[in-house]
Design an enzyme around this catalytic site. Structure first.
Site, PDB file in Angstrom:
ATOM      1  N   SER A   1       0.854  -1.186   0.000  1.00 30.08           N
ATOM      2  CA  SER A   1       0.000   0.000   0.000  1.00 30.08           C
ATOM      3  C   SER A   1       0.888   1.234   0.000  1.00 30.08           C
ATOM      4  O   SER A   1       2.063   1.164   0.377  1.00 30.08           O
ATOM      5  CB  SER A   1      -0.857  -0.004   1.268  1.00 30.08           C
ATOM      6  OG  SER A   1      -1.490   1.230   1.483  1.00 30.08           O
TER       7      SER A   1
ATOM      8  N   TYR B   1      -1.622  -0.601  10.471  1.00 30.39           N
ATOM      9  CA  TYR B   1      -1.712  -0.917   9.042  1.00 30.39           C
ATOM     10  C   TYR B   1      -0.453  -0.433   8.328  1.00 30.39           C
ATOM     11  O   TYR B   1       0.162  -1.175   7.552  1.00 30.39           O
ATOM     12  CB  TYR B   1      -2.966  -0.266   8.447  1.00 30.39           C
ATOM     13  CG  TYR B   1      -3.138  -0.511   6.968  1.00 30.39           C
ATOM     14  CD1 TYR B   1      -3.548  -1.753   6.502  1.00 30.39           C
ATOM     15  CD2 TYR B   1      -2.891   0.498   6.038  1.00 30.39           C
ATOM     16  CE1 TYR B   1      -3.706  -1.983   5.140  1.00 30.39           C
ATOM     17  CE2 TYR B   1      -3.045   0.274   4.687  1.00 30.39           C
ATOM     18  CZ  TYR B   1      -3.455  -0.964   4.246  1.00 30.39           C
ATOM     19  OH  TYR B   1      -3.607  -1.204   2.899  1.00 30.39           O
TER      20      TYR B   1
ATOM     21  N   LYS C   1       2.434  -2.699   6.353  1.00 32.31           N
ATOM     22  CA  LYS C   1       2.750  -2.492   4.947  1.00 32.31           C
ATOM     23  C   LYS C   1       4.204  -2.089   4.732  1.00 32.31           C
ATOM     24  O   LYS C   1       4.811  -2.450   3.731  1.00 32.31           O
ATOM     25  CB  LYS C   1       1.778  -1.484   4.315  1.00 32.31           C
ATOM     26  CG  LYS C   1       0.327  -1.978   4.316  1.00 32.31           C
ATOM     27  CD  LYS C   1       0.210  -3.353   3.672  1.00 32.31           C
ATOM     28  CE  LYS C   1      -1.218  -3.863   3.664  1.00 32.31           C
ATOM     29  NZ  LYS C   1      -1.343  -5.148   2.976  1.00 32.31           N
TER      30      LYS C   1
ATOM     31  N   THR D   1     -12.917  -0.583  -3.105  1.00 35.55           N
ATOM     32  CA  THR D   1     -13.407  -1.809  -2.493  1.00 35.55           C
ATOM     33  C   THR D   1     -14.097  -1.451  -1.176  1.00 35.55           C
ATOM     34  O   THR D   1     -14.144  -0.294  -0.789  1.00 35.55           O
ATOM     35  CB  THR D   1     -12.262  -2.796  -2.200  1.00 35.55           C
ATOM     36  OG1 THR D   1     -11.441  -2.244  -1.164  1.00 35.55           O
ATOM     37  CG2 THR D   1     -11.434  -3.075  -3.444  1.00 35.55           C
TER      38      THR D   1
END
Length: 179
Positions: free
Chosen positions: A107, A120, A124, A155
């Protein structure tokens, strides 16, 4: 032939209904890393050795780092970092045999630390470093490694995130969509 793995049985069935051909489908939570070697063995047994491994599972939790539970932090690290490492490890002998390729979906959060998505971002960043290291190691065996660093994609990733504060999640989601 594809081996498709998801913990969401209904989502997996919906995806398979749109794809031509028979595929191996496995309902499994990749956060359970102890089950990953058996998954790799099953894929090889049912479809033959893996030629392309795409590590795409991911999730997040939004909000201030200090407000997240240990369980939420561990789940992000398990799915976003540990699972791809363990799955790549379990499939490495097959990938060497086929001179295959590993794709790691990271990401932009692996390039820039995103506030309110600290764990997160950490996962990543870790995935990016893992990809760089194994690219050098596996090249000698004819195995390629690509790390993909997408921005926000359309998404349900953001709307399905575990969250501490829905308002913060909404603001962060809007901000991320700008990238």
């Amino acid at each position: 032939s594809l081996a498709l793995v998801d913990r969401d049985e209904d989502g997996l069935a919906a995806l398979v209904s749109r794809l031509p051909g028979p595929h191996l489908t496995v309902v499994q939570d990749l956060a359970v890393v102890d089950a990953i070697p058996a998954l790799a063995e099953r894929v090889e047994r049912d479809l033959g050795p893996v030629a392309l491994l795409i590590n795409n599972a991911g999730l997040t939790v939004h909000g201030p780092f200090t407000e997240h539970s240990r369980e939420a932090l561990d789940r992000v690290l398990d799915v976003d970092l540990r699972a791809p490492i363990h799955l790549t490890h379990a499939c490495a002998p097959q990938l060497r045999q086929t001179r295959g390729h590993v794709v790691l979906i990271s990401s932009l959060a692996g390039l820039f630390g995103f506030p309110l998505q600290s764990t997160y971002s950490a996962s990543k960043f870790g995935l990016r470093g893992f990809g760089q290291a194994i690219r050098a190691e596996l090249a000698a065996h004819g195995v390629g490694v690509t790390t993909v660093m997408p921005g926000t994609v359309g998404t349900r990733f953001l709307t399905r995130a575990a969250t501490v504060d829905p308002e913060t999640s909404s603001v962060l989601g809007d901000l991320m969509k700008r990238y």
